[in-house]
Design a protein around this motif. Structure first.
Motif, PDB file in Angstrom:
ATOM      1  N   ARG A  37       0.690  -1.269  -0.321  1.00  0.00           N
ATOM      2  CA  ARG A  37      -0.362   0.081  -0.012  1.00  0.00           C
ATOM      3  C   ARG A  37       1.201   1.191   0.350  1.00  0.00           C
ATOM      4  O   ARG A  37       0.497   2.409  -0.792  1.00  0.00           O
ATOM      5  N   ASP A  38       1.509   1.395   1.035  1.00  0.00           N
ATOM      6  CA  ASP A  38       2.731   2.731   0.842  1.00  0.00           C
ATOM      7  C   ASP A  38       3.406   2.248   0.055  1.00  0.00           C
ATOM      8  O   ASP A  38       3.681   3.904  -0.107  1.00  0.00           O
ATOM      9  N   GLU A  39       3.801   1.134  -1.289  1.00  0.00           N
ATOM     10  CA  GLU A  39       4.718   1.249  -2.242  1.00  0.00           C
ATOM     11  C   GLU A  39       3.991   2.208  -2.745  1.00  0.00           C
ATOM     12  O   GLU A  39       4.562   3.491  -4.179  1.00  0.00           O
TER      13      GLU A  39
ATOM     14  N   LYS B 196       0.565   1.186 -12.232  1.00  0.00           N
ATOM     15  CA  LYS B 196       1.875   1.119 -10.953  1.00  0.00           C
ATOM     16  C   LYS B 196       1.482   0.135 -10.101  1.00  0.00           C
ATOM     17  O   LYS B 196       2.398  -0.012  -9.041  1.00  0.00           O
ATOM     18  N   PHE B 197       1.462  -1.057 -10.821  1.00  0.00           N
ATOM     19  CA  PHE B 197       1.722  -1.977 -10.239  1.00  0.00           C
ATOM     20  C   PHE B 197       2.760  -3.038 -10.033  1.00  0.00           C
ATOM     21  O   PHE B 197       2.351  -4.094  -9.633  1.00  0.00           O
ATOM     22  N   ARG B 198       3.194  -2.669 -11.466  1.00  0.00           N
ATOM     23  CA  ARG B 198       4.108  -4.084 -11.943  1.00  0.00           C
ATOM     24  C   ARG B 198       5.490  -4.159 -10.460  1.00  0.00           C
ATOM     25  O   ARG B 198       6.054  -2.977 -10.071  1.00  0.00           O
ATOM     26  N   GLY B 199       5.745  -5.420 -10.328  1.00  0.00           N
ATOM     27  CA  GLY B 199       7.153  -5.929  -9.172  1.00  0.00           C
ATOM     28  C   GLY B 199       6.023  -5.943  -7.760  1.00  0.00           C
ATOM     29  O   GLY B 199       6.977  -6.694  -7.461  1.00  0.00           O
ATOM     30  N   LEU B 200       4.680  -5.615  -8.318  1.00  0.00           N
ATOM     31  CA  LEU B 200       4.228  -5.522  -6.624  1.00  0.00           C
ATOM     32  C   LEU B 200       2.617  -6.807  -6.960  1.00  0.00           C
ATOM     33  O   LEU B 200       2.679  -7.266  -5.577  1.00  0.00           O
TER      34      LEU B 200
ATOM     35  N   PHE C  15      -3.211 -14.571 -15.746  1.00  0.00           N
ATOM     36  CA  PHE C  15      -1.934 -14.456 -15.621  1.00  0.00           C
ATOM     37  C   PHE C  15      -1.542 -12.843 -15.281  1.00  0.00           C
ATOM     38  O   PHE C  15      -2.433 -12.287 -15.419  1.00  0.00           O
ATOM     39  N   HIS C  16      -0.454 -12.568 -14.964  1.00  0.00           N
ATOM     40  CA  HIS C  16       0.240 -11.527 -14.689  1.00  0.00           C
ATOM     41  C   HIS C  16       1.723 -11.094 -15.039  1.00  0.00           C
ATOM     42  O   HIS C  16       2.492 -12.377 -14.887  1.00  0.00           O
ATOM     43  N   ILE C  17       1.889 -10.036 -15.166  1.00  0.00           N
ATOM     44  CA  ILE C  17       3.480  -9.523 -16.555  1.00  0.00           C
ATOM     45  C   ILE C  17       4.551 -10.270 -14.848  1.00  0.00           C
ATOM     46  O   ILE C  17       5.714 -10.021 -15.631  1.00  0.00           O
ATOM     47  N   ASP C  18       4.096 -10.266 -13.685  1.00  0.00           N
ATOM     48  CA  ASP C  18       5.402 -10.188 -12.972  1.00  0.00           C
ATOM     49  C   ASP C  18       5.238 -11.670 -12.931  1.00  0.00           C
ATOM     50  O   ASP C  18       6.918 -12.305 -12.716  1.00  0.00           O
ATOM     51  N   GLU C  19       5.094 -12.497 -13.839  1.00  0.00           N
ATOM     52  CA  GLU C  19       5.288 -14.185 -13.424  1.00  0.00           C
ATOM     53  C   GLU C  19       6.086 -14.053 -14.660  1.00  0.00           C
ATOM     54  O   GLU C  19       5.604 -15.125 -15.428  1.00  0.00           O
ATOM     55  N   LEU C  20       5.600 -13.167 -16.257  1.00  0.00           N
ATOM     56  CA  LEU C  20       5.844 -14.318 -17.294  1.00  0.00           C
ATOM     57  C   LEU C  20       6.701 -13.286 -17.562  1.00  0.00           C
ATOM     58  O   LEU C  20       7.302 -11.979 -17.018  1.00  0.00           O
ATOM     59  N   PRO C  21       7.686 -14.113 -18.704  1.00  0.00           N
ATOM     60  CA  PRO C  21       7.414 -15.089 -19.783  1.00  0.00           C
ATOM     61  C   PRO C  21       7.006 -16.361 -18.828  1.00  0.00           C
ATOM     62  O   PRO C  21       8.874 -16.601 -18.353  1.00  0.00           O
TER      63      PRO C  21
ATOM     64  N   ARG D 268       4.408  -7.981 -27.307  1.00  0.00           N
ATOM     65  CA  ARG D 268       2.776  -7.122 -27.515  1.00  0.00           C
ATOM     66  C   ARG D 268       1.998  -7.020 -26.834  1.00  0.00           C
ATOM     67  O   ARG D 268       0.961  -5.844 -27.077  1.00  0.00           O
ATOM     68  N   ILE D 269       1.621  -7.418 -25.685  1.00  0.00           N
ATOM     69  CA  ILE D 269       0.691  -6.961 -24.955  1.00  0.00           C
ATOM     70  C   ILE D 269       0.991  -5.382 -24.152  1.00  0.00           C
ATOM     71  O   ILE D 269      -0.015  -5.054 -23.932  1.00  0.00           O
ATOM     72  N   VAL D 270       2.070  -5.613 -23.592  1.00  0.00           N
ATOM     73  CA  VAL D 270       2.170  -4.171 -23.131  1.00  0.00           C
ATOM     74  C   VAL D 270       2.561  -2.770 -24.236  1.00  0.00           C
ATOM     75  O   VAL D 270       1.911  -1.653 -23.679  1.00  0.00           O
ATOM     76  N   GLU D 271       2.785  -3.495 -25.472  1.00  0.00           N
ATOM     77  CA  GLU D 271       2.389  -2.251 -26.225  1.00  0.00           C
ATOM     78  C   GLU D 271       0.582  -2.168 -27.116  1.00  0.00           C
ATOM     79  O   GLU D 271       0.528  -0.925 -26.882  1.00  0.00           O
ATOM     80  N   ARG D 272       0.084  -2.890 -26.443  1.00  0.00           N
ATOM     81  CA  ARG D 272      -0.940  -3.444 -27.316  1.00  0.00           C
ATOM     82  C   ARG D 272      -2.200  -2.044 -25.719  1.00  0.00           C
ATOM     83  O   ARG D 272      -2.560  -1.430 -26.074  1.00  0.00           O
ATOM     84  N   LEU D 273      -1.481  -2.502 -24.642  1.00  0.00           N
ATOM     85  CA  LEU D 273      -2.881  -1.978 -23.599  1.00  0.00           C
ATOM     86  C   LEU D 273      -1.475   0.069 -23.022  1.00  0.00           C
ATOM     87  O   LEU D 273      -2.020   0.581 -22.738  1.00  0.00           O
ATOM     88  N   GLY D 274      -0.575   0.205 -24.288  1.00  0.00           N
ATOM     89  CA  GLY D 274      -0.064   1.666 -24.043  1.00  0.00           C
ATOM     90  C   GLY D 274       1.019   1.409 -22.044  1.00  0.00           C
ATOM     91  O   GLY D 274       0.869   2.151 -21.605  1.00  0.00           O
ATOM     92  N   LEU D 275       1.266   0.346 -22.006  1.00  0.00           N
ATOM     93  CA  LEU D 275       1.955   0.339 -20.068  1.00  0.00           C
ATOM     94  C   LEU D 275       3.002   1.357 -20.140  1.00  0.00           C
ATOM     95  O   LEU D 275       4.159   0.929 -20.923  1.00  0.00           O
ATOM     96  N   GLY D 276       2.904   2.004 -19.327  1.00  0.00           N
ATOM     97  CA  GLY D 276       4.596   2.280 -18.356  1.00  0.00           C
ATOM     98  C   GLY D 276       5.597   1.409 -17.975  1.00  0.00           C
ATOM     99  O   GLY D 276       4.940   0.528 -17.580  1.00  0.00           O
ATOM    100  N   GLU D 277       6.153   2.105 -17.796  1.00  0.00           N
ATOM    101  CA  GLU D 277       7.607   0.827 -16.766  1.00  0.00           C
ATOM    102  C   GLU D 277       6.798   0.552 -15.942  1.00  0.00           C
ATOM    103  O   GLU D 277       7.247  -0.172 -15.313  1.00  0.00           O
ATOM    104  N   ASP D 278       6.265   1.335 -15.055  1.00  0.00           N
ATOM    105  CA  ASP D 278       5.473   0.589 -13.698  1.00  0.00           C
ATOM    106  C   ASP D 278       4.325   0.040 -13.774  1.00  0.00           C
ATOM    107  O   ASP D 278       3.586  -0.515 -12.890  1.00  0.00           O
ATOM    108  N   ASP D 279       3.885   0.054 -14.827  1.00  0.00           N
ATOM    109  CA  ASP D 279       2.481  -0.698 -15.246  1.00  0.00           C
ATOM    110  C   ASP D 279       2.136  -1.987 -15.370  1.00  0.00           C
ATOM    111  O   ASP D 279       3.377  -2.469 -15.920  1.00  0.00           O
ATOM    112  N   ALA D 280       0.742  -2.483 -14.794  1.00  0.00           N
ATOM    113  CA  ALA D 280       1.440  -4.022 -15.237  1.00  0.00           C
ATOM    114  C   ALA D 280      -0.202  -4.129 -15.708  1.00  0.00           C
ATOM    115  O   ALA D 280      -0.456  -3.458 -15.627  1.00  0.00           O
ATOM    116  N   PHE D 281       0.199  -5.464 -16.491  1.00  0.00           N
ATOM    117  CA  PHE D 281      -1.183  -6.160 -16.249  1.00  0.00           C
ATOM    118  C   PHE D 281      -2.121  -7.796 -16.497  1.00  0.00           C
ATOM    119  O   PHE D 281      -0.544  -8.917 -15.441  1.00  0.00           O
ATOM    120  N   VAL D 282      -2.883  -7.771 -16.299  1.00  0.00           N
ATOM    121  CA  VAL D 282      -3.224  -9.211 -15.345  1.00  0.00           C
ATOM    122  C   VAL D 282      -4.582  -9.756 -17.041  1.00  0.00           C
ATOM    123  O   VAL D 282      -5.199  -9.341 -17.392  1.00  0.00           O
TER     124      VAL D 282
END
Length: 629
Positions: free
Chosen positions: A266-268, A315-319, A346-352, A363-377
């Motif tokens: 939460r604090d991060e 902002k959830f990448r790595g968390l 499936f989430h970005i922190d455990e892929l590939p 390709r998913i990161v590009e499609r969703l327009g994710l920034g450096e700290d952003d995540a996808f599920v």
């Protein structure tokens, strides 16, 4: 391994709820409270939430309703009547169950109520055919004293137990009706427990008071312990289904660890500047990215006409992949929420991983327009199912930004916990209209007070004092709930030291070799009856129990006869001793009484379990003296 936390600094608060089945007839119908696998009939129901006396719908009930399940009930005519099919109003509560509840109340320093009023508690997970559980407050304001301070017991309730689950098959759940209606005492403490070991001490004391009545059921599933745990900055979390006393401190420590890690997440997230409003419901169809995927799970879903949907978690990448309990991550918590719709996410922190390639992730990161700290599920399923699952993930992500969500979790065997449902609120009670109030008279209270049972520790002291047995033996007898059988055997004429030795030393010694839980009390009674009638020696108990553990359908008498463990006559014993003496006569003449140990060993190899040891020793001594004189 237990962590060394400063519990006072953490503001640890723990409350206990202990449920124990009573060994009486069912609570609202005079049928036996037994378990049986024979099924005479089945029927099915769908259950829906109702408005409580507060005019609200309980969130936990609403969550169960959303699962859209059908419930199949299996019953046996001897153990289930119309009351427990919800086709007939309840009878008046079982008088014995009520009196045992009052006994327990006094043992826990609580004050019984003047009138017992039953209420209905909304439960629509299928475990109650009617969609509610009947419960009543029996006593209030008890306490347990511990080295860390006194812990209050605000309520002691009497309620009916639920059905037991037999099978889950998709949207159908099969329940067995035999457990439904067994009287259950529920004891709740105040959150005055501030140390994990204190929780264990309190649970043991309450357990001792319950066992003192000798009217509680024994065995797996007859006692259930729930924990309510919170720390500063965290939230109250209910943990259900703690079976073992020794696991209570472990589970509390693991929940502290989980809440501390969620607070760090939460604090991060706050440092990264994300708010719950940033988590939006925007689904992205990325099925085309996986047209030639190596992921078998995703490929099978697409073949069946399903889709792969993705959501962005800013902002959830790595968390999502951060560990919050050993082997469990924030992503695991999200997957637990989605499980009512899909098997996994499936989430970005455990892929590939899982057959998903680095190129597909890019390709998913590009499609969703994710920034450096952003995540996808990602979720692969039928489109609407996938959307429902991802909505659960979005909700859990919003809660992660706020911190620790209030919820009900189930205890896992390793001490971790898993999400079950939202924390129940007050909007789940309404009056029971079929059972009139029950007056607790002064005469009833006086009778119960005059016949209060001794607590287990008092029983240990009495055994040491009256029967002169070792304290550790006495404590094991009482803790293992063998004390009632122990006293029964003494009344039959068995020496206390022998009864304690067989029930503790012999049975414990067999635990690593055979499943001693298969040895029932009637087996033990039969074996002692054989001993008291002079048909077996005390040395035969071990072999008899060893065989009964492997073949519990047999009787002690059958085993004794099959394995040749019945006592020989004195003449037969003497004949076998003579044979051993003659075979070793030269050694005896050379060593005299110095050969006693060797001869006893060779004789007992032939007679163990078939002759009294004292008789054999006496005869061997006599025969050696005769041979050397």
């Amino acid at each position: 391994m237990m962590m060394a936390y400063d519990y006072e600094k953490l503001g640890l608060k723990v409350g206990l709820e202990i449920h124990r089945q009573l060994d009486t007839k069912k609570l609202f119908s005079p049928v036996p409270s037994e378990f049986r696998d024979e099924v005479d009939f089945t029927f099915q129901r769908r259950l829906r939430p109702t408005i409580s006396e507060l005019g609200e719908v309980d969130p936990a009930a609403l969550e169960e309703f959303k699962k859209g399940r059908t419930y199949i009930y299996e019953g046996n005519y001897e153990l289930t009547d119309l009351v427990y099919m919800d086709e007939e109003p309840p009878h008046m509560p079982d008088e014995e169950a009520l009196k045992v509840s009052l006994q327990i109340s006094y043992l826990l320093n609580a004050t019984p109520v003047d009138e017992v009023h039953f209420m209905r508690k909304i439960v629509i997970d299928g475990s109650n055919v009617s969609g509610f559980q009947r419960t009543a407050i029996i006593a209030m304001n008890g306490r347990v004293d511990t080295p860390w301070g006194s812990v209050g017991i605000p309520t002691i309730c009497l309620e009916e137990d639920a059905c037991r689950i037999v099978e889950r098959r998709g949207k159908e759940v099969v329940y067995r009706l035999d457990r439904l209606g067994i009287p259950l005492v529920e004891i709740a403490t105040t959150p005055d427990i501030h140390h994990p070991e204190q929780a264990k001490v309190v649970a043991k004391y309450i357990g001792d008071a319950l066992r003192a009545t000798r009217k509680v059921k024994r065995g797996l599933g007859t006692i259930r312990q729930d924990l309510n745990v919170s720390i500063k900055g965290g939230a109250r979390v209910e943990i259900k289904g703690v079976q073992e006393l020794d696991m209570i401190p472990v589970i509390i420590e693991r929940e502290i660890e989980r809440q501390l890690n969620l607070i760090e997440i939460r604090d991060e997230l706050k440092r990264r500047g994300v708010t719950p409003e940033d988590i939006t419901e925007e689904f992205h169809d990325v099925t085309d990215i996986f047209e030639n995927t190596g992921s078998k799970i995703i490929a099978r879903t697409i073949e069946r006409g399903g889709k792969v949907l993705a959501i962005k978690l800013p902002k959830f990448r790595g968390l999502i992949g951060r560990e919050i309990q050993p082997g469990r991550r924030l992503g695991t918590e999200m997957a637990d929420r989605a499980k009512k719709y899909v098997k996994g996410i499936f989430h970005i922190d455990e892929l590939p991983n899982y057959g998903i390639t680095e190129e597909e992730v890019r390709r998913i990161v590009e499609r969703l327009g994710l920034g450096e700290d952003d995540a996808f599920v990602l979720v692969a399923a039928e489109e609407e199912t996938a959307k429902n699952a991802l909505r659960e993930v979005l909700q859990r992500a919003r809660e992660a930004i706020e911190g620790v969500p209030e919820e009900t979790r189930r205890a896992l065997p390793d001490g971790n916990t898993q999400y079950m449902r939202p924390l129940p609120g007050k909007a789940r009670m309404y009056p029971e209209t079929d059972i009139p109030p029950i007056l607790i008279t002064d005469e009833m209270k006086e009778e119960i007070l005059a016949n209060l049972p001794e607590l287990p520790q008092e029983r240990v002291e009495r055994y040491v004092r009256e029967y002169r047995i070792d304290r550790s033996l006495a404590e094991t007898l009482v803790n293992d709930e063998r004390d009632e059988l122990f006293e029964e055997l003494i009344q039959k004429g068995v020496k206390p030291s022998l009864a304690a030795s067989i029930l503790v030393v012999v049975l414990k010694g067999l635990k690593k070799e055979v499943p001693i839980e298969n040895i029932r009390d009637e087996h033990i009674r039969e074996a002692f009856d054989l001993y008291l009638s002079g048909k077996i020696a005390k040395e035969a108990f071990e072999d008899i129990f060893k065989e009964l553990a492997k073949s519990p359908e047999k009787t002690a008498k059958q085993v004794a006869e099959e394995k040749g463990l019945t006592l020989l006559s004195e003449e037969e014993v003497e004949r076998i001793i003579d044979e051993v003496i003659q075979a070793n006569i030269e050694v005896i003449k050379a060593k005299g009484m110095g050969a006693m140990g060797m001869i006893m060993g060779r004789v007992m190899a032939k007679l163990r379990g078939r002759a009294d040891g004292k008789l054999v020793s006496s005869l061997v001594r006599k025969k050696i003296q005769e041979a050397t004189s």
